[in-house]
Design an enzyme around this catalytic site. Structure first.
Site, mmCIF file in Angstrom:
data_model
loop_
_atom_site.group_PDB
_atom_site.id
_atom_site.type_symbol
_atom_site.label_atom_id
_atom_site.label_comp_id
_atom_site.label_asym_id
_atom_site.label_seq_id
_atom_site.Cartn_x
_atom_site.Cartn_y
_atom_site.Cartn_z
ATOM 1 N N ILE A 1 -3.883 3.170 2.448
ATOM 2 C CA ILE A 1 -3.090 3.529 3.742
ATOM 3 C C ILE A 1 -3.230 4.858 3.598
ATOM 4 C CG2 ILE A 1 -0.926 4.570 3.930
ATOM 5 C CD1 ILE A 1 -0.227 0.890 2.760
ATOM 6 N N ASP B 1 -2.099 14.352 -9.432
ATOM 7 C CA ASP B 1 -1.737 12.987 -9.748
ATOM 8 C C ASP B 1 0.249 13.050 -10.213
ATOM 9 O OD1 ASP B 1 -0.853 11.029 -12.155
ATOM 10 O OD2 ASP B 1 -2.074 11.422 -13.654
ATOM 11 N N ASN C 1 2.677 8.875 -0.575
ATOM 12 C CA ASN C 1 1.884 8.131 0.342
ATOM 13 C C ASN C 1 1.627 7.190 -1.140
ATOM 14 O OD1 ASN C 1 0.346 5.529 1.727
ATOM 15 N ND2 ASN C 1 -1.314 6.702 0.204
ATOM 16 N N SER D 1 8.398 0.243 1.602
ATOM 17 C CA SER D 1 8.237 -1.148 2.207
ATOM 18 C C SER D 1 9.487 -2.235 2.305
ATOM 19 C CB SER D 1 7.424 -2.180 0.638
ATOM 20 O OG SER D 1 7.540 -2.897 1.143
ATOM 21 N N TYR E 1 8.228 -3.330 -8.307
ATOM 22 C CA TYR E 1 7.920 -2.827 -6.204
ATOM 23 C C TYR E 1 9.068 -2.621 -6.289
ATOM 24 C CZ TYR E 1 5.332 -1.372 -2.213
ATOM 25 O OH TYR E 1 4.423 -1.120 -1.170
ATOM 26 N N LYS F 1 10.548 0.712 -4.665
ATOM 27 C CA LYS F 1 10.830 1.004 -3.619
ATOM 28 C C LYS F 1 12.597 1.316 -2.832
ATOM 29 C CE LYS F 1 6.689 1.929 -2.509
ATOM 30 N NZ LYS F 1 6.325 2.896 -1.943
ATOM 31 N N THR G 1 -5.355 -3.493 3.445
ATOM 32 C CA THR G 1 -6.310 -2.544 3.131
ATOM 33 C C THR G 1 -7.314 -2.755 1.913
ATOM 34 O OG1 THR G 1 -4.336 -2.694 1.142
ATOM 35 C CG2 THR G 1 -3.545 -1.308 2.960
#
Length: 256
Positions: free
Chosen positions: A13, A60, A89, A135, A154, A158, A189
């Site tokens: 992305i 980073d 992102n 997400s 994840y 998020k 992706t």
């Protein structure tokens, strides 16, 4: 004419974000700061195609020293004009449970440190927009839908990113900032996501459209991209351009 900084721009992305931004006329997008831990061939090719306008910046997001150096680099380019748009992102989507601390550092602490570090430059910018790429699986309300997806760390991070977005939106509202998060959809992706819903270009186009069109009315919101024909998709994901209900559990037709 706006300047953009995008984290995690070497692939997926992030790379598509900087590619589409570079394709915009200079009258719309003045400078793109493409940040990543390392520079790969596609990223270098974009820099070569757009000299002076496409700036490679090592970052980073888990290393505060690299972020501090990046602020100095960006400031040397934008000067008193400041930075207009920050797009957080960079993210980690490892599906195991044991990596929660590492995933949290990338997906939550990273954007937090980025906002803190670049806030002085963003205050000087004309647009004052901060976008966090989130997400729909971070929606607490939609967990009954995504229950079988094996990505606990994840999902947790998020959801935390969404809360962080709301806190910053409240803190910076009086200064005219728009701080919001967007779910770009399940995108093709890489090879592992070849069976995803949408081409990565479609999702990114939707995200950038929201960046351009959303004003202070989007502050603090968690938005879904809009893809015609996907508004009422019977599968896991729908793309209707509306707010996602991230804050409660859904029972029947109610959100608690």
């Amino acid at each position: 004419m706006a300047s953009y900084l995008v984290t995690g721009s070497s692939r997926g992305i992030g790379h598509e974000l900087v590619r589409q931004l570079a394709a915009k006329p200079a009258s719309e997008v003045s400078t793109i700061f493409a940040t990543s831990r390392s520079v790969n061939a596609p990223l270098q090719e974009l820099a070569d195609q757009h000299p002076g306008r496409f700036v490679l910046v090592p970052i980073d997001v888990t290393d505060q020293d690299s972020i501090k150096k990046a602020v100095e680099t960006v400031e040397s380019v934008v000067g008193d004009n400041g930075l207009d748009v920050l797009i957080n992102n960079a993210g980690s989507a490892n599906p195991t449970r044991s990596d929660l601390n590492d995933t949290f550092n990338v997906n939550v602490t990273g954007p937090h440190v980025m906002i803190q570090a670049f806030l002085p430059l963003l205050r000087k910018g004309a647009t004052k927009r901060i976008l966090n790429i989130s997400s729909s699986v971070g929606s607490i309300a939609k967990q009954p839908v995504y229950r079988e997806l094996p990505a606990p760390s994840y999902k947790i991070t998020k959801a935390a990113l969404n809360m962080m977005t709301v806190l910053y939106s409240q803190e910076l509202a009086d200064e005219g900032f728009t701080v919001f998060c967007v779910s770009p959809g399940w995108l093709k992706t890489d090879a592992a996501n070849a069976h995803a819903d949408l081409p990565v270009g479609t999702g990114v186009e939707g995200v950038l459209g929201m960046v351009r069109s959303s004003g202070v009315e989007a502050n603090g919101k968690f938005l879904n991209i809009h893809v015609p024909g996907w508004e009422n998709n019977p599968g896991l994901n729908q793309y209707d351009g509306k707010e996602l209900p991230w804050y409660g559990l859904m029972y029947g037709s109610s959100v608690y």
